[in-house]
Design an enzyme around this catalytic site. Structure first.
Site, PDB file in Angstrom:
ATOM      1  N   TRP A 256      -5.299   0.636  -8.602  1.00  0.00           N
ATOM      2  CA  TRP A 256      -6.629   1.104  -9.041  1.00  0.00           C
ATOM      3  C   TRP A 256      -7.761   0.417  -8.285  1.00  0.00           C
ATOM      4  O   TRP A 256      -8.892   0.870  -8.339  1.00  0.00           O
ATOM      5  CB  TRP A 256      -6.795   0.870 -10.556  1.00  0.00           C
ATOM      6  CG  TRP A 256      -6.454  -0.538 -10.977  1.00  0.00           C
ATOM      7  CD1 TRP A 256      -5.274  -0.960 -11.529  1.00  0.00           C
ATOM      8  CD2 TRP A 256      -7.266  -1.711 -10.852  1.00  0.00           C
ATOM      9  NE1 TRP A 256      -5.302  -2.318 -11.752  1.00  0.00           N
ATOM     10  CE2 TRP A 256      -6.519  -2.797 -11.353  1.00  0.00           C
ATOM     11  CE3 TRP A 256      -8.563  -1.948 -10.375  1.00  0.00           C
ATOM     12  CZ2 TRP A 256      -7.019  -4.100 -11.379  1.00  0.00           C
ATOM     13  CZ3 TRP A 256      -9.064  -3.252 -10.391  1.00  0.00           C
ATOM     14  CH2 TRP A 256      -8.284  -4.304 -10.892  1.00  0.00           C
TER      15      TRP A 256
ATOM     16  N   GLU B 285       3.205  -4.346  -0.757  1.00  0.00           N
ATOM     17  CA  GLU B 285       1.969  -5.110  -0.544  1.00  0.00           C
ATOM     18  C   GLU B 285       1.588  -5.641  -1.918  1.00  0.00           C
ATOM     19  O   GLU B 285       1.041  -4.909  -2.735  1.00  0.00           O
ATOM     20  CB  GLU B 285       0.917  -4.174   0.060  1.00  0.00           C
ATOM     21  CG  GLU B 285      -0.155  -4.916   0.822  1.00  0.00           C
ATOM     22  CD  GLU B 285      -1.382  -5.160  -0.015  1.00  0.00           C
ATOM     23  OE1 GLU B 285      -1.401  -6.212  -0.702  1.00  0.00           O
ATOM     24  OE2 GLU B 285      -2.279  -4.324   0.011  1.00  0.00           O
ATOM     25  N   LEU B 286       1.935  -6.911  -2.163  1.00  0.00           N
ATOM     26  CA  LEU B 286       1.868  -7.459  -3.525  1.00  0.00           C
ATOM     27  C   LEU B 286       0.727  -8.467  -3.663  1.00  0.00           C
ATOM     28  O   LEU B 286      -0.138  -8.559  -2.796  1.00  0.00           O
ATOM     29  CB  LEU B 286       3.228  -8.063  -3.879  1.00  0.00           C
ATOM     30  CG  LEU B 286       4.426  -7.110  -3.669  1.00  0.00           C
ATOM     31  CD1 LEU B 286       5.751  -7.784  -3.965  1.00  0.00           C
ATOM     32  CD2 LEU B 286       4.268  -5.842  -4.510  1.00  0.00           C
TER      33      LEU B 286
ATOM     34  N   SER C 149       0.970  -5.342  -8.251  1.00  0.00           N
ATOM     35  CA  SER C 149       1.281  -6.720  -8.644  1.00  0.00           C
ATOM     36  C   SER C 149       2.685  -7.127  -8.193  1.00  0.00           C
ATOM     37  O   SER C 149       3.573  -6.284  -8.031  1.00  0.00           O
ATOM     38  CB  SER C 149       1.182  -6.864 -10.156  1.00  0.00           C
ATOM     39  OG  SER C 149       2.286  -6.220 -10.760  1.00  0.00           O
TER      40      SER C 149
ATOM     41  N   GLU D 112      -3.162 -15.717  -9.562  1.00  0.00           N
ATOM     42  CA  GLU D 112      -4.208 -14.837  -9.024  1.00  0.00           C
ATOM     43  C   GLU D 112      -5.132 -14.407 -10.177  1.00  0.00           C
ATOM     44  O   GLU D 112      -4.683 -13.779 -11.131  1.00  0.00           O
ATOM     45  CB  GLU D 112      -3.522 -13.612  -8.401  1.00  0.00           C
ATOM     46  CG  GLU D 112      -4.415 -12.750  -7.571  1.00  0.00           C
ATOM     47  CD  GLU D 112      -3.661 -11.534  -6.992  1.00  0.00           C
ATOM     48  OE1 GLU D 112      -2.671 -11.085  -7.604  1.00  0.00           O
ATOM     49  OE2 GLU D 112      -4.066 -11.041  -5.929  1.00  0.00           O
TER      50      GLU D 112
ATOM     51  N   CYS E 239      -6.448  -7.982  -3.450  1.00  0.00           N
ATOM     52  CA  CYS E 239      -5.290  -8.865  -3.227  1.00  0.00           C
ATOM     53  C   CYS E 239      -5.617  -9.954  -2.213  1.00  0.00           C
ATOM     54  O   CYS E 239      -4.950 -10.989  -2.196  1.00  0.00           O
ATOM     55  CB  CYS E 239      -4.105  -8.062  -2.704  1.00  0.00           C
ATOM     56  SG  CYS E 239      -3.622  -6.771  -3.812  1.00  0.00           S
TER      57      CYS E 239
ATOM     58  N   LYS F 200       2.063   8.589  -6.603  1.00  0.00           N
ATOM     59  CA  LYS F 200       1.613   8.354  -7.983  1.00  0.00           C
ATOM     60  C   LYS F 200       0.465   7.351  -7.957  1.00  0.00           C
ATOM     61  O   LYS F 200       0.655   6.169  -7.701  1.00  0.00           O
ATOM     62  CB  LYS F 200       2.755   7.796  -8.843  1.00  0.00           C
ATOM     63  CG  LYS F 200       2.373   7.694 -10.303  1.00  0.00           C
ATOM     64  CD  LYS F 200       3.093   6.534 -10.950  1.00  0.00           C
ATOM     65  CE  LYS F 200       2.304   5.635 -11.826  1.00  0.00           C
ATOM     66  NZ  LYS F 200       0.942   5.339 -11.732  1.00  0.00           N
TER      67      LYS F 200
HETATM   68  C1  SIN Z   1      -5.918  -4.867  -1.544  1.00  0.00           C
HETATM   69  O1  SIN Z   1      -6.583  -5.515  -2.317  1.00  0.00           O
HETATM   70  O2  SIN Z   1      -4.740  -4.613  -1.793  1.00  0.00           O
HETATM   71  C2  SIN Z   1      -6.457  -4.297  -0.264  1.00  0.00           C
HETATM   72  C3  SIN Z   1      -7.712  -4.895   0.180  1.00  0.00           C
HETATM   73  C4  SIN Z   1      -8.092  -4.478   1.579  1.00  0.00           C
HETATM   74  O3  SIN Z   1      -7.492  -3.584   2.195  1.00  0.00           O
HETATM   75  O4  SIN Z   1      -9.014  -5.087   2.097  1.00  0.00           O
END
Ligand code: SIN
Length: 481
Positions: free
Chosen positions: A155, A254-255, A233, A383, A288, A179
């Site tokens: 999101w 990509e966590l 996550s 995090e 992230c 999804k």
């Molecule tokens: C992310 O938070 O997963 C992606 C952030 C970004 O592409 O800069």
């Protein structure tokens, strides 16, 4: 080019085999700034997901048979359409996700940049001729699309994270069942609407919204799905990895991260503060790659914290639709409670509130700077995913590297120094997939995005971004004597 009206773009049905479908039930999408309902979308489950996978599987035969030039043309058209609808896409994004409109506009351009990048890249998928071990045999390797790709997206970047998966998958000749996150399905459906208008054929792209457990378990167990790409996550990533094991799917993960942001005594203070604001407070700290632990060397600690507090005072919190707002709401109550818990834990264990309020106002959290934080506090060991900047002191390079690397996560890191030798040493020693040196902004479609350790594997964007969607096939042609 015919433009879609705002109503057309505000699609609330799912896309399966080229048909826009409703479901047996719906769920509400809420604006996190107001709590108001933005729309209701289908609550689909396993059987619709299975239909979408079957459609993607069937459509794959013709899609991969197109020339790269033809697929590239469709993606370029999609890119043009995204740019032409950038403003309504950005407004929709802010409405469902809450980020300031300026950031939503930037995100739409960021997402579009991946579409353009991969439209160009797919025309350069080359094979190899391999020097043979036998004069009667000719050896080569070709690259072929992996097949049906399942994409599960988060999101926090509802547009760009989807574009960054769809574009390489479609460019490579794969078909997709995606999804989007329950909180933010509308940006995904709007992107799919534009993809259809660009000429993506029926079944090549399918979007299902609804029950995450039911959809996720079908996507991960169905043998027709040959690859799963996930951003989200670490806990959910581990679950999906386990679920993918039985059908031995290829996976890209990509966590979560826990990015260290290091300011050495010799740093340019203005640049370091600017970098901290970008890296820490973009998207209200919900990325992230956000700086999660700000390590500041003893000699510069007081000066840096004073400057950071001053800069943070100027950040305006509010509804992302309002002009001048730089921090929107957190996405939902769960996120709010997590941030609150981290702040309370820090204050109860010796951290000092240098800026901000202890309590949120609804989903709105005024940006916080915490001083005298120690590594074991929640705010530094996990995090936070919110607008909280915890400052930790360090002695020297060895000390900060040990602290920075003491994490299961390994996504991004940032550091500021004017010493070129140190820049090389520290960049090499940090256990992460991406390093920002004297900058807090690293994301771009032209560079490989991804992590190591428990932050996942696979790279999105960059020169090798198609590799995750291609299988290498070795050909051994004998009988040449
Ligand atoms: C992310 O938070 O997963 C992606 C952030 C970004 O592409 O800069």
């Amino acid at each position: 080019m015919t433009l879609l009206t705002d109503d057309d773009l505000r699609e609330t049905r799912c896309l399966i085999n080229g048909e826009w479908i409703t479901g047996p039930a719906t769920f509400d999408v809420l604006n996190p700034a107001t709590g108001q309902r933005v729309a209701s979308v289908p609550l689909l489950g396993a059987s619709h997901t299975r239909s979408a996978i079957d459609a993607a599987h069937k459509a794959g035969t013709n899609w991969k048979a197109l020339t790269a030039h033809e697929r590239s043309g469709i993606l370029k058209c999609w890119h043009t359409l995204i740019l032409a609808h950038a403003e309504p896409l950005a407004r929709l994004l802010t409405e469902e996700m809450g980020k300031p409109l300026a950031e939503a506009r930037a995100e739409v351009m960021y997402g579009a940049s991946y579409v353009e990048w991969f439209a160009e890249a797919c025309r350069r998928v080359y094979g190899e001729v391999i020097p043979s071990h036998d004069p009667r045999k000719q050896l080569s390797a070709v690259r072929q699309p992996v097949g049906v790709v399942a994409a599960i997206t988060p999101w926090n970047f509802p547009n760009a994270m989807l574009a960054r998966k769809l574009a390489p998958a479609l460019a490579a000749g794969c078909t997709v069942v995606a999804k989007p996150a329950e909180q933010t399905p509308l940006s995904a459906l709007a992107l799919a609407k534009l993809a259809c208008a660009a000429g993506v054929p029926a079944g090549v792209l399918n979007i299902v919204t609804g029950d995450p457990a039911a959809i996720g378990s079908e996507l991960t167990s169905n043998p027709l799905v040959r690859k799963l790409t996930f951003t989200g996550s670490t806990a959910v990533g581990k679950l999906l990895l386990r679920q993918c094991a039985d059908t031995v799917k290829r996976v890209s993960m990509e966590l979560g991260g826990n990015a260290p942001f290091i300011v050495f005594d010799d740093a340019d203070l203005d640049e370091a503060v600017e970098g901290a604001i970008i890296s820490k407070f973009r998207n209200a700290g919900q990325t992230c790659v956000c700086a999660n632990r700000l390590f500041v060397q003893e000699g510069i600690y007081d000066a840096f914290s004073a400057r950071l507090v001053e800069a943070v005072r100027h950040l305006r919190v509010g509804d992302g639709m309002q002009e001048g707002v730089s921090i929107g709401p957190l996405i939902d109550d769960r996120a709010r409670r997590k941030v609150e818990r981290h702040v309370q834990d820090a204050l109860a264990h010796g951290a000092v509130l240098l800026q901000g309020a202890r309590e949120p106002d609804g989903f709105f959290f005024a940006p916080i700077v915490l001083g005298d934080v120690t590594p074991s506090l929640l705010v530094a060991s996990a995090e936070t995913f919110g607008p909280v900047a915890p400052l930790l002191r360090f002695r020297d390079e060895a000390d900060v590297l040990a602290q920075a690397n003491a994490s299961e996560a390994g996504l991004a890191a940032y550091f500021f120094t004017r010493d070129i030798a140190r820049a090389h040493r520290v960049a090499a020693a940090l256990e992460v997939g991406m390093v920002g040196i004297n900058t807090g902004a690293i994301s771009t479609e032209v560079a490989p995005f991804g992590g190591i350790k428990e932050s996942g594997y696979g790279r999105e964007g960059g020169p090798n971004g198609l590799d995750d969607y291609l299988d290498v096939k070795y050909l051994c042609l004998g009988g040449l004597n």
